[in-house]
Design an enzyme around this catalytic site. Structure first.
Site, PDB file in Angstrom:
ATOM      1  CB  CYS A   1      -0.888  -0.007   1.239  1.00 17.82           C
ATOM      2  SG  CYS A   1      -1.903   1.482   1.343  1.00 17.82           S
TER       3      CYS A   1
ATOM      4  CB  CYS B   1      -5.667   1.963   4.761  1.00 24.01           C
ATOM      5  SG  CYS B   1      -4.146   2.475   3.962  1.00 24.01           S
TER       6      CYS B   1
ATOM      7  CB  CYS C   1      -1.225  -0.375   4.773  1.00 21.67           C
ATOM      8  SG  CYS C   1      -2.751  -0.876   3.948  1.00 21.67           S
TER       9      CYS C   1
ATOM     10  CG  ASP D   1      -9.011  -8.560  -1.602  1.00 25.04           C
ATOM     11  OD1 ASP D   1      -8.017  -8.710  -2.332  1.00 25.04           O
ATOM     12  OD2 ASP D   1      -8.952  -8.474  -0.362  1.00 25.04           O
TER      13      ASP D   1
ATOM     14  NE  ARG E   1      -5.599  -8.108  -0.652  1.00 21.25           N
ATOM     15  CZ  ARG E   1      -5.665  -7.829   0.649  1.00 21.25           C
ATOM     16  NH1 ARG E   1      -4.568  -7.688   1.344  1.00 21.25           N
ATOM     17  NH2 ARG E   1      -6.834  -7.680   1.231  1.00 21.25           N
TER      18      ARG E   1
END
Ligand SMILES: Nc1nc2c(ncn2[C@@H]2O[C@H](COP(=O)(O)OP(=O)(O)OP(=O)(O)O)[C@@H](O)[C@H]2O)c(=O)[nH]1
Ligand SMILES: [Zn+2]
Length: 489
Positions: free
Chosen positions: A315, A326, A328, A397, A399
């Site tokens: 990120c 966020c 991250c 998402d 990922r």
């Protein structure tokens, strides 16, 4: 392989005229070009192959690179099994002996092109910059790397998980290529490249220096080296190497469906995905991952040595630039601090950092979603957090963590004592890889930045792990992020 794959027929005049039209459009000297095309038409009035015609067309429009770049006269658009004397070096994915397994050969260097046993190019996403370097004449196309002095300073020996299908998205022998296939590289001048590199380093992070100064971390001279919080680390950079049947199996789809989608949705970038069903390995042009190890890498496979780990997806906005939208960077740094502590206590710490920006949807999608979140009626609320991403990207998402545990398996990890993540997707993928997770550690509340409560609550409601309360639907609608002009003084 799935029988629904239909290999495209090469050679049509439509294809040729399309290529000619494109080439003509970039040619400045129209008159010269016309005479060259006429000459080409005369020269090709007999039965020529499509490769001959394309070669003639491209030479007529000066798209040939200089002699030093050493490409063949014919542009080979794709290959077919058994064609032109091509003889791939046998590649037996997942066998125990590396020499029987064989090297991953993907270079189009003259010494290697006929022996390729994989699709794509070395270098992950950087293969495109390599091509650009060649195009502008900065790099000879026939350059063979000199691997003198580059061997890993730390040994990463074979693990039982290197045999079989526990690893399908990286080459477990990728760091030993020059050592295992030195004869092919030195004597046969083959262009074989490592897809993993291992090194040692020192690193400093302001928050870790802060932790040392606050007394949370001690200077031990081995993991934390000094009062500036300098850390000793072993790290490995890993490029993706996909064994297509294994990748397809992980996602519960056929190899044919996977190949077709990879071909179609990358702009038809790799025709060999369709025309070479005999080649099972693909080097995708995507980001890889880096492993940061605190402690002694040789004891990582030992389940009696405690292990703390965080698997982190990139990120850039938060990790590097400190965005508050966020969690991250705070979670990553918390993970590093806990890994360092574990290493100081005689265990090991492993951070895996994947280049999968914005949940593998990219930063452009991410910023579009941020705009929609901040502009939506009623403000940026947790109940709409995932919906906004789905509206833009079609998926919340991308990922798909199923391939992620390969790196953990490569390291020989069988148990993670402290897993620094709340993600149910990461946790389930790790469990599916037969790696035990003893404790899941959420990010402490005091580390959650001003604008990130929305994200955390939405994630907990969607199934992320928490040791606290799961918010209700009404509760989610009440959790609101900062507006653009909502500044705290
Ligand atoms: N598209 C998108 N990506 C985001 C957003 N916030 C964070 N990310 C990305 O999501 C990834 C990090 O995921 P997180 O949601 O922080 O957490 P996680 O990895 O799913 O789970 P944890 O391990 O508990 O942190 C990185 O790739 C970030 O770039 C967002 O609002 N939109
Ligand atoms: Zn983030």
């Amino acid at each position: 392989m799935d029988s629904t794959i239909i290999a495209p027929k090469p050679s049509t005049d439509t294809l040729l005229s399309n290529i000619l039209a494109a080439l003509i459009s970039i040619q400045e000297d129209q008159t010269k070009l016309r005479s060259q095309v006429e000459e080409y038409q005369r020269a090709t009035s007999t039965e020529d192959t499509v490769e001959d015609k394309i070669a003639a067309a491209s030479s007529a429009t000066s798209t040939h690179l200089s002699q030093s770049q050493q490409y063949s006269d014919r542009i080979i658009l794709t290959t077919y099994p058994g064609q032109m004397g091509i003889k791939p070096i046998p590649l037996h994915w997942g066998v125990t002996d590396p020499l029987t397994r064989g090297p991953v050969v993907v270079s189009r260097h003259p010494s290697s092109i006929k022996r390729r046993n994989a699709i794509g190019a070395y270098g992950g996403s950087y293969c495109v910059y390599r091509a650009l370097s060649i195009a502008i004449g900065a790099l000879p196309a026939n350059h063979i790397p000199d691997y003198g002095l580059t061997a890993p300073p730390v040994s990463f020996p074979p693990q039982p998980s290197w045999t079989g299908k526990a690893i399908v998205s990286m080459d477990p022998w990728g760091h030993m290529v020059p050592q295992l296939w030195g004869k092919e590289i030195q004597e046969e001048k083959m262009d074989l490249r490592p897809s993993i590199a291992i090194t040692k380093a020192h690193m400093t992070i302001p928050e870790i220096e802060g932790a040392v100064q606050a007394g949370r971390l001690k200077v031990d001279g081995n993991v934390v080296l000094n009062a500036q919080g300098e850390l000793k680390v072993t790290k490995a950079a890993i490029e993706p190497v996909w064994y297509l049947p294994g990748v397809a199996e992980r996602f519960g789809i056929t190899e044919g469906v996977l190949r077709r989608a990879l071909f179609e949705d990358t702009g038809g970038m790799y025709p060999e995905l369709i025309t070479r069903p005999d080649l099972k390995v693909f080097l995708p042009p995507i980001g890889g991952a880096t492993v940061y190890i605190f402690g002694d890498p040789s004891t990582i496979p030992d389940t009696t040595v405690p292990l703390t780990s965080r698997v982190h997806d990139e990120c850039n906005g938060s990790d590097v630039f400190g965005s508050d939208i966020c969690t991250c960077r705070p979670y990553l740094i918390y993970g590093i601090e806990e890994c360092v502590r574990q290493a100081q206590e005689g265990g090991n710490g492993v951070i895996v950092y994947f280049r999968k920006e914005g949940r593998a949807l990219g930063e452009v999608t991410k910023y579009l979603v941020y705009n929609a979140r901040k502009r939506q009626e009623g403000g940026d609320t947790a109940d709409n957090y995932f919906l906004r991403t789905e509206n833009v990207a079609g998926v919340k998402d991308a990922r798909f963590q199923a391939l992620m545990p390969d790196i953990l398996s490569w390291l020989g990890i069988k148990k993670i004592d402290r897993f620094m993540s709340m993600s149910n997707m990461k946790y389930e993928a790790i469990a599916d890889a037969n790696i035990e997770v003893v404790e899941r550690c959420p990010i402490p509340d005091e580390l959650i930045p001003a604008d990130s409560r929305v994200e955390i609550d939405a994630k907990i409601a969607a199934g992320y792990f928490t040791s606290g309360q799961v918010p209700t639907e009404k509760g989610l609608a009440d959790v609101k992020g900062r507006g653009w002009d909502d500044i705290q003084h």
